[in-house]
Design an enzyme around this catalytic site. Structure first.
Site, mmCIF file in Angstrom:
data_model
loop_
_atom_site.group_PDB
_atom_site.id
_atom_site.type_symbol
_atom_site.label_atom_id
_atom_site.label_comp_id
_atom_site.label_asym_id
_atom_site.label_seq_id
_atom_site.Cartn_x
_atom_site.Cartn_y
_atom_site.Cartn_z
ATOM 1 N N HIS A 1 -3.429 -95.489 69.237
ATOM 2 C CA HIS A 1 -2.063 -96.025 69.307
ATOM 3 C C HIS A 1 -1.928 -97.305 70.140
ATOM 4 C CE1 HIS A 1 -0.715 -92.101 67.737
ATOM 5 N NE2 HIS A 1 -1.405 -91.522 68.704
HETATM 6 O O1 RIB Z 1 2.719 -91.029 70.524
HETATM 7 C C1 RIB Z 1 1.633 -91.778 71.015
HETATM 8 C C2 RIB Z 1 1.944 -92.350 72.360
HETATM 9 O O2 RIB Z 1 2.191 -91.293 73.295
HETATM 10 C C3 RIB Z 1 0.765 -93.142 72.963
HETATM 11 O O3 RIB Z 1 1.260 -94.154 73.796
HETATM 12 C C4 RIB Z 1 0.054 -92.119 73.788
HETATM 13 O O4 RIB Z 1 -0.678 -92.697 74.875
HETATM 14 C C5 RIB Z 1 1.210 -91.335 74.324
HETATM 15 O O5 RIB Z 1 1.735 -92.037 75.456
#
Ligand code: RIB
Ligand code: CA
Length: 312
Positions: free
Chosen positions: A242
């Site tokens: 992500h």
């Molecule tokens: O949903 C994914 C996000 O939530 C990413 O930033 C992961 O690190 C968590 O913070």
């Protein structure tokens, strides 16, 4: 001229890779500071993890600040089920020796935006938006001074990951997200719609492993741990990486495509709390407040990431 950024983060293995990508790109990115927020794991761990990551990169010069230890309204929700008890499970790294800054992260954000020329600092939130929204509430005059916000959060076509309707970062602090999305600051949003297209497949992870450095070893150890939950859940050949999408956008925006649309945050309904209601098809007259990404050149993303990680 390097882009001056503040990384606001809740490390988290994917946050760690994002921070390393930024630190590996000094020609394009100047990291003014790293502000930790409660999210994946509690603040005591996210601020410690941020320092562990800086020390791994040999960048003890980067100031790290602790911010808000809970969302604006709701009790904290964490994600140890994904990231492990430490938030950086997968490899045991030394306890940090670099100091945590005394100043609160919110005050660092405010002071920096006041001190730097208006429109020259980009905010890169990788976790719940509590620190950013609290800074905006405490010092509203800084809002107009923000160059842009590039954030990881939200979901539309991909739907939610922590609830059927919401992505984790937005879900944890929807009131903070509402403040940020209504602030008028130019927003670039990296939702699950995009991050679920940059999966940690074996060939991609093997290419990082082949770098053979301590940083590369840490990264693949983290992804080996971090991916097991999502691979089991989605049955995919890898897990979404992500947060590095935020930094990759700064380095190579053409890797991404999306639409400038209206995005509102649900804060009233317990069932859909934290949902990013994205007007992708333009069916409302609500103001367009965000560039919401929908697609990414995944091969190009991993080529960029691997090439940069080889440089630290
Ligand atoms: O949903 C994914 C996000 O939530 C990413 O930033 C992961 O690190 C968590 O913070
Ligand atoms: Ca994160």
């Amino acid at each position: 001229m390097a882009t001056k950024i503040i990384i606001d983060t809740d490390p988290g293995q994917d946050d760690a890779v994002a921070i390393l990508l930024a630190l590996a790109s000094p020609k394009e990115i100047e990291v003014l500071g790293i502000t930790a927020v409660a999210g994946n794991v509690p603040l005591a761990l996210t601020q410690k993890n941020a320092r562990i990551i800086c020390e791994l990169a040999g960048r003890t010069d980067i100031p790290v600040f602790a911010g808000c230890d809970r969302p604006m309204i709701h009790p904290l929700v964490t994600a140890e089920h994904v990231h492990g008890k430490t938030g950086l499970d997968g490899i045991a790294l030394p306890e940090p020796t670099m100091p945590l800054q005394d100043r609160h992260a919110v005050d660092f954000i405010i002071d920096t935006l006041r001190a730097e020329p208006s429109g020259t600092v980009t905010l890169c939130p990788l976790g719940p938006l509590t620190n950013i929204a609290t800074a905006f509430a405490k010092a509203p005059e800084i809002i107009a001074r923000v160059q842009q916000i590039i954030l990881m959060g939200g979901a539309y076509f991909e739907v939610g990951n922590i609830t059927p309707a919401a992505e984790f970062n937005i879900y944890v602090d929807p009131e903070a997200a509402k403040i940020v999305f209504q602030s008028g600051v130019p927003l670039v949003v990296m939702p699950l719609d995009v991050t679920h297209k940059v999966l940690t497949t074996r060939p991609r992870i093997d290419a990082i492993r082949a770098i053979g450095s301590p940083v590369a070893h840490a990264v693949v150890s983290w992804t080996d741990f971090f991916e097991r939950f999502d691979m089991a859940k989605y049955g995919a050949e890898g897990a979404p990486l992500h947060d590095p999408c935020v930094i990759a956008y700064l380095l190579a925006p053409d890797l991404f495509s999306g639409r400038h649309i209206n995005v509102e945050i649900e804060t009233g309904s317990p069932l859909t709390r934290g949902m990013t209601v994205a007007d992708w098809w333009g069916v409302t007259t609500r103001p367009k407040n965000a560039t919401f990404m929908g697609d990414v050149d995944a091969a190009g993303f991993y080529e960029l990431l691997t090439a940069r990680l080889a440089q630290i």
